[in-house]
Design a protein around this motif. Structure first.
Motif, PDB file in Angstrom:
ATOM      1  N   ALA A  71       0.929  -1.021   0.007  1.00  0.00           N
ATOM      2  CA  ALA A  71       0.008  -0.043   0.071  1.00  0.00           C
ATOM      3  C   ALA A  71       0.956   1.101   0.106  1.00  0.00           C
ATOM      4  O   ALA A  71       0.620   2.277  -0.562  1.00  0.00           O
ATOM      5  CB  ALA A  71      -0.958   0.165   0.957  1.00  0.00           C
ATOM      6  N   PHE A  72       1.919   1.281   0.656  1.00  0.00           N
ATOM      7  CA  PHE A  72       2.899   2.500   0.596  1.00  0.00           C
ATOM      8  C   PHE A  72       3.460   2.534  -0.750  1.00  0.00           C
ATOM      9  O   PHE A  72       3.611   3.647  -1.152  1.00  0.00           O
ATOM     10  CB  PHE A  72       4.150   2.485   1.807  1.00  0.00           C
ATOM     11  N   HIS A  73       3.976   1.337  -1.081  1.00  0.00           N
ATOM     12  CA  HIS A  73       4.629   1.496  -2.722  1.00  0.00           C
ATOM     13  C   HIS A  73       3.721   1.972  -3.698  1.00  0.00           C
ATOM     14  O   HIS A  73       3.893   2.694  -4.421  1.00  0.00           O
ATOM     15  CB  HIS A  73       5.030   0.135  -3.351  1.00  0.00           C
ATOM     16  N   GLY A  74       2.304   1.704  -3.444  1.00  0.00           N
ATOM     17  CA  GLY A  74       1.099   2.312  -4.413  1.00  0.00           C
ATOM     18  C   GLY A  74       1.258   3.814  -4.318  1.00  0.00           C
ATOM     19  O   GLY A  74       1.141   4.627  -5.182  1.00  0.00           O
ATOM     20  N   PHE A  75       1.274   4.327  -2.911  1.00  0.00           N
ATOM     21  CA  PHE A  75       1.465   5.856  -2.507  1.00  0.00           C
ATOM     22  C   PHE A  75       2.715   6.504  -3.197  1.00  0.00           C
ATOM     23  O   PHE A  75       2.421   7.404  -4.172  1.00  0.00           O
ATOM     24  CB  PHE A  75       1.357   5.924  -1.269  1.00  0.00           C
ATOM     25  N   ALA A  76       3.792   5.554  -3.178  1.00  0.00           N
ATOM     26  CA  ALA A  76       4.969   6.316  -3.781  1.00  0.00           C
ATOM     27  C   ALA A  76       4.873   6.452  -5.325  1.00  0.00           C
ATOM     28  O   ALA A  76       5.484   7.296  -5.893  1.00  0.00           O
ATOM     29  CB  ALA A  76       6.118   5.305  -3.205  1.00  0.00           C
ATOM     30  N   GLU A  77       4.404   5.408  -5.630  1.00  0.00           N
ATOM     31  CA  GLU A  77       4.255   5.410  -7.311  1.00  0.00           C
ATOM     32  C   GLU A  77       3.127   6.514  -7.827  1.00  0.00           C
ATOM     33  O   GLU A  77       3.472   7.207  -8.576  1.00  0.00           O
ATOM     34  CB  GLU A  77       3.719   3.925  -7.682  1.00  0.00           C
ATOM     35  N   ALA A  78       2.256   6.560  -6.955  1.00  0.00           N
ATOM     36  CA  ALA A  78       1.070   7.879  -7.317  1.00  0.00           C
ATOM     37  C   ALA A  78       1.998   9.248  -7.033  1.00  0.00           C
ATOM     38  O   ALA A  78       1.432  10.137  -7.607  1.00  0.00           O
ATOM     39  CB  ALA A  78       0.094   7.651  -6.485  1.00  0.00           C
ATOM     40  N   SER A  79       2.959   9.150  -6.267  1.00  0.00           N
ATOM     41  CA  SER A  79       3.601  10.683  -5.728  1.00  0.00           C
ATOM     42  C   SER A  79       4.601  10.966  -7.142  1.00  0.00           C
ATOM     43  O   SER A  79       4.963  12.145  -7.136  1.00  0.00           O
ATOM     44  CB  SER A  79       4.540  10.349  -4.831  1.00  0.00           C
ATOM     45  N   SER A  80       4.555  10.055  -8.123  1.00  0.00           N
ATOM     46  CA  SER A  80       5.357  10.629  -9.212  1.00  0.00           C
ATOM     47  C   SER A  80       4.869  11.715 -10.013  1.00  0.00           C
ATOM     48  O   SER A  80       5.588  12.522 -10.556  1.00  0.00           O
ATOM     49  CB  SER A  80       5.598   9.551 -10.121  1.00  0.00           C
ATOM     50  N   ARG A  82       3.682  14.341  -8.446  1.00  0.00           N
ATOM     51  CA  ARG A  82       4.272  15.378  -7.677  1.00  0.00           C
ATOM     52  C   ARG A  82       5.667  15.513  -8.301  1.00  0.00           C
ATOM     53  O   ARG A  82       6.142  16.841  -8.149  1.00  0.00           O
ATOM     54  CB  ARG A  82       4.374  15.128  -6.383  1.00  0.00           C
ATOM     55  N   TRP A  83       6.413  14.513  -8.612  1.00  0.00           N
ATOM     56  CA  TRP A  83       7.830  14.617  -8.998  1.00  0.00           C
ATOM     57  C   TRP A  83       7.991  15.403 -10.299  1.00  0.00           C
ATOM     58  O   TRP A  83       8.855  16.124 -10.482  1.00  0.00           O
ATOM     59  CB  TRP A  83       8.208  13.239  -9.173  1.00  0.00           C
ATOM     60  N   PHE A  84       6.934  15.240 -11.110  1.00  0.00           N
ATOM     61  CA  PHE A  84       6.967  15.913 -12.288  1.00  0.00           C
ATOM     62  C   PHE A  84       6.763  17.232 -12.430  1.00  0.00           C
ATOM     63  O   PHE A  84       7.409  17.973 -13.069  1.00  0.00           O
ATOM     64  CB  PHE A  84       5.831  15.367 -13.398  1.00  0.00           C
ATOM     65  N   GLY A  85       6.032  17.674 -11.170  1.00  0.00           N
ATOM     66  CA  GLY A  85       6.167  19.320 -11.071  1.00  0.00           C
ATOM     67  C   GLY A  85       7.048  19.773 -10.103  1.00  0.00           C
ATOM     68  O   GLY A  85       6.876  20.924  -9.691  1.00  0.00           O
ATOM     69  N   GLN A  86       7.787  18.709  -9.415  1.00  0.00           N
ATOM     70  CA  GLN A  86       8.791  19.191  -8.383  1.00  0.00           C
ATOM     71  C   GLN A  86       8.212  19.644  -7.225  1.00  0.00           C
ATOM     72  O   GLN A  86       8.556  20.686  -6.506  1.00  0.00           O
ATOM     73  CB  GLN A  86       9.838  20.008  -8.884  1.00  0.00           C
ATOM     74  N   ALA A  87       6.864  19.298  -6.696  1.00  0.00           N
ATOM     75  CA  ALA A  87       6.034  19.801  -5.768  1.00  0.00           C
ATOM     76  C   ALA A  87       6.607  19.773  -4.303  1.00  0.00           C
ATOM     77  O   ALA A  87       6.288  20.455  -3.581  1.00  0.00           O
ATOM     78  CB  ALA A  87       4.709  19.276  -6.145  1.00  0.00           C
TER      79      ALA A  87
END
Length: 196
Positions: A71-80, A82-87
């Motif tokens: 479940a945490f890995h799923g969250f981390a992947e979804a955070s990508s 944020r990565w694209f926008g360097q949020a």
């Protein structure tokens, strides 16, 4: 000066890691932070917004099979997104984990959190406590009794519920929360002073 915002993004399989997350929350609040407690398995758009508005994000998960829970890995992947926008770039980050074994490969999970934070361009905050229970004078009641330094690590017996989470591991997590909140306040004050 405004209070720093600390968000705790965590997953808990059986409740033990939630106890640790709540301890991090208490410690950060005691140090003056506004704290968001976010269970990543059911994260909402509003909670993603809270993470984006945070000064610091603390990652937490039990260690399963040598890494964070699925479940945490799923969250981390979804955070990508944020990565694209360097949020999350230049936010502070820290982490905690729990397992049934004393060691339990928890270091792998903490390293995973630090790598995730680094990919986002965040700045990692270590636990900042000396190792406990490492001499004839020490005991399981010491802070950082398991001797992890990258983040807070807890151990909960597999055959016990949340009542089995030890007081020393809870206190260690509270110390991490205070450290993150203090660092976030210092970081925010520095940004304000630099802007002036």
């Amino acid at each position: 000066m405004t209070s720093p915002i600390v968000s705790i993004a965590y997953h808990s399989g059986y409740g033990h890691t939630a106890v640790i997350a709540e301890a991090v929350q208490r410690g950060a609040k005691e140090a003056g932070a506004v704290v968001n407690l976010i269970a990543v398995g059911e994260i909402t758009d509003a909670q993603w917004g809270q993470l984006d508005a945070s000064d610091a994000i603390v990652f937490g998960s039990p260690t399963y099979m040598g890494t964070a829970a699925a479940a945490f890995h799923g969250f981390a992947e979804a955070s990508s997104e944020r990565w694209f926008g360097q949020a999350w770039k230049d936010k502070l980050a820290a982490g905690f984990t729990n397992s049934a074994s004393k060691a339990g490969d928890k270091q792998s999970t903490l390293q995973y959190f630090a790598t995730l934070a680094s990919q986002h361009g965040m700045h990692w905050i270590a636990l900042g406590l000396p190792g406990g229970w490492n001499s004839s004078q020490g005991s399981e009641n010491d802070l950082n009794r398991l001797g992890f330094f990258l983040g807070a690590a807890a151990q909960s017996n597999a055959d016990q519920g949340t009542e089995g989470v030890t007081a020393s591991d809870i206190a260690t997590a509270e110390a991490l929360g205070r450290r993150v909140a203090d660092a976030a306040a210092t970081w925010a004050a520095g940004r304000t002073a630099r802007a002036a």
